[in-house]
Design an enzyme around this catalytic site. Structure first.
Site, mmCIF file in Angstrom:
data_model
loop_
_atom_site.group_PDB
_atom_site.id
_atom_site.type_symbol
_atom_site.label_atom_id
_atom_site.label_comp_id
_atom_site.label_asym_id
_atom_site.label_seq_id
_atom_site.Cartn_x
_atom_site.Cartn_y
_atom_site.Cartn_z
ATOM 1 N N GLU A 24 -2.121 -5.950 28.653
ATOM 2 C CA GLU A 24 -1.745 -4.707 27.983
ATOM 3 C C GLU A 24 -2.699 -3.054 28.461
ATOM 4 O OE1 GLU A 24 -1.718 -5.610 23.823
ATOM 5 O OE2 GLU A 24 -0.255 -6.371 23.566
ATOM 6 N N ASP A 42 -5.808 -11.659 21.550
ATOM 7 C CA ASP A 42 -5.629 -10.898 19.681
ATOM 8 C C ASP A 42 -6.454 -11.385 18.628
ATOM 9 O OD1 ASP A 42 -3.801 -8.979 20.199
ATOM 10 O OD2 ASP A 42 -1.988 -9.947 18.803
ATOM 11 N N HIS A 98 -8.688 -6.830 20.053
ATOM 12 C CA HIS A 98 -8.270 -7.929 21.306
ATOM 13 C C HIS A 98 -10.171 -8.169 20.739
ATOM 14 C CE1 HIS A 98 -4.453 -5.649 23.588
ATOM 15 N NE2 HIS A 98 -4.454 -6.324 22.647
#
Length: 597
Positions: free
Chosen positions: A344, A368, A534
């Site tokens: 990401e 995560d 994260h």
């Protein structure tokens, strides 16, 4: 090992410079100290070169000044030698009184430490205090190293506390030096509104000494379509994947199930993506032989990020395989240095991974920080009572993407699960990591363009450090650190909890070490104070090294559970307050500003 798997040049890697300083008075004073002072520098060099390796696996190179340094002319000669030898870390050592500002290292960009010998015959401690005061007054923060116990003048043994501080400082300072001049490659832009993928180029330049290289994701599609990748390596990589990457169950049902032919095409493109992103980061001379000279150069990258969602993944295979295999310590070419690639395009988590990698030389786990499971909630859902290190609750770390396969914990040290530098990993351990990982067709609702998701469950018992760099308007960058352990839950308990989320992704159950601070009073508070979605998991309890690195870069740390006895920062930090070191850290970082302006 393929010659296409370019690694960073050892000759170009920063060295540690050691500066033996001395009382410059002649006619008996200096002459009596020359041999001992140089011998002390050589002792420190042996410790560092025998204990610390670069990410390439090579021992760190130590460069000692040609002579002892008794005054400004010799200090200047040493500085010139250090420039020629690419010295990125400076350690000054002495057994005696010396002239502080005349012998000190004045380079504002080189992290520095001063080791003043604790002895009574000659006042090395007096010099240490004097030169640290000069460093503070001139705005050149230095770490002060002073042994706890008095030694005899001729004793060149490095006590345990001195050794520990030398190693912590050097690991942190080398990390800063290794980043300087490198690039972060941002492939794509902002992913799903995630703040970390809103690239702050000013931060990379001023705090890390890095540049940001920005590429549109269409560059990957162009290289796939034009076959801009090693034509000999690709089929070999594809065969390796077919032989070693086990496919697991398909979570999709009904019209979401993709055909076998489509899944095979997704494997083809996933492998090509891995080759292409590696080449973008490192360069690849094989591309020049195909006529792609510009692409062969690479981007001099030490880290990268891939946006993926959603502009890529709505129509193309996701980046999960590419991210996972590049972050691992092995691939079809064998064992090699892991690369840092953030899913990401979360550049701030990429930096967190990079920090962890550079102080450990190991692969990192991107995840995560997804769910806090309290003992009561686990009991309600599964009937199981958490115990051992998990007794106060656990945090579920899980994400599609950049979790290195090393994170499965199938490597071993002293009989316990571990994540090791690539040069310590055995072929059998590689096979175990691969066997512990299954690859599942990505969930079509999440990834309409397809792709593959890796799945493993991390073995328990590994000491790990969870870290995250955040950026706050008006404050700037700030780091948080949580040391703890991976834990294993009974299989049925794990399965029950795992099935409540996406079970095709890798899971690490994390139990932070609790402490007498608000953020670490319980596991819920750790989760509740985490600054973003994260975090980066690194093997070992590396909080001391990360605190030292953050201080070198002038990044304050607002949440950590490192014991007071292990905290090591520049000596001048105490001038900003001793009652609350966390607050003093913020004031010191604000006062001195970003390392590179």
């Amino acid at each position: 090992m393929s010659t296409n798997n370019k690694t960073f040049s050892v000759a170009a890697s920063p060295a540690v410079g050691i500066r033996p300083v001395i009382d410059g008075r002649r006619r008996g004073v200096r002459e009596s100290l020359e041999e001992r002072t140089m011998a002390l520098a050589q002792t420190v060099a042996r410790l560092l070169s025998g204990s610390i390796r670069l990410p390439s696996g090579e021992p760190v190179r130590c460069v000692i000044a040609d002579t002892t340094i008794g005054g400004v002319s010799e200090a200047a000669a040493c500085a010139e030698k250090f420039r020629r030898e690419n010295v990125g870390v400076s350690i000054t050592v002495t057994q005696c009184w010396c002239y502080g500002s005349e012998t000190m290292d004045m380079d504002p960009l080189t992290p520095k430490a001063v080791f003043g010998f604790n002895g009574t015959e000659r006042p090395g401690a007096v010099y240490l205090a004097a030169v640290l005061a000069a460093h503070a007054q001139k705005g050149l923060p230095a770490f002060g190293i002073y042994g706890h116990d008095v030694l005899d003048a001729g004793d060149l043994t490095l006590p345990g506390d001195v050794r520990e501080k030398l190693l912590v400082f050097t690991q942190a300072a080398l990390a800063a030096a290794l980043m300087r001049g490198k690039s972060y490659v941002s492939i794509g832009g902002t992913s799903m509104g995630i703040a970390g993928s809103m690239i702050n180029q000013d931060f990379f330049e001023r705090y890390l000494g890095m540049r940001v290289e920005c590429l549109d994701m269409s560059e990957i599609r162009r290289r796939i379509d034009a076959q801009i990748y090693d034509q000999d390596e690709y089929p070999r990589a594809r065969r390796w994947v077919a032989a070693h990457c086990k496919e697991g169950a398909d979570k999709n049902t009904g019209s979401s199930v993709r055909s076998r032919a489509q899944l095979d095409r997704e494997w083809d493109e996933s492998v090509k993506m891995a080759l292409i992103v590696r080449d973008i980061m490192d360069g690849n001379p094989a591309l020049a032989k195909l006529g792609w000279h510009e692409e062969a150069q690479g981007r001099n990258a030490i880290a990268a990020g891939f946006q993926g969602q959603r502009q890529w993944t709505d129509g193309n295979p996701n980046g999960d395989f590419m991210e996972a295999i590049l972050n691992s310590s092995f691939d079809w070419n064998g064992l090699r240095r892991p690369r840092i690639v953030a899913t990401e395009n979360d550049s701030l988590n990429a930096v967190s991974m990079l920090f962890g990698h550079l102080v450990t030389n190991t692969a990192q786990v991107f995840a995560d920080v997804r769910t806090y499971w309290s003992p009561a909630a686990v009991k309600r859902v599964t009937g199981h009572t958490l115990e051992g290190r998990a007794k106060d609750g656990v945090i579920h770390l899980i994400n599609s993407g950049a979790a290195a396969l090393d994170g499965s914990g199938r490597q071993s040290r002293d009989g316990a699960p571990a994540i090791k530098p690539y040069w310590e990993i055995t072929p059998e351990e590689v096979e175990k990591c691969l066997a512990a990982t299954t690859w599942h067709p990505s969930v079509t609702e999440y990834f309409p363009g397809g792709g593959w998701s890796s799945k493993f469950a991390t073995l328990g018992g590994m000491p790990v450090t969870l870290a995250r760099l955040n950026f706050v308007k008006g404050l700037g960058p700030a780091l948080q650190i949580a040391e703890g352990w991976t834990v294993e839950l009974p299989h049925e308990v794990h399965k029950t909890l795992d099935l409540r989320t996406d079970w095709t992704w890798p899971t690490t159950w994390f139990a932070p070490r609790l402490a007498n601070t608000n953020a670490f009073k319980d596991v819920y508070s750790v989760m509740n104070n985490w600054g973003a979605n994260h975090g980066a998991v690194s093997y070992g309890h590396t909080g001391a090294q990360l605190l030292a690195l953050a201080a070198i870069l002038r990044i304050p740390v607002y949440m950590h559970n490192v014991e007071d006895s292990r905290i090591f920062r520049p000596a001048v930090w105490s001038s900003f307050g001793t009652a609350c070191p966390e607050s003093a850290d913020f004031r010191a970082c604000a006062n001195f500003g970003a390392l590179y302006g």
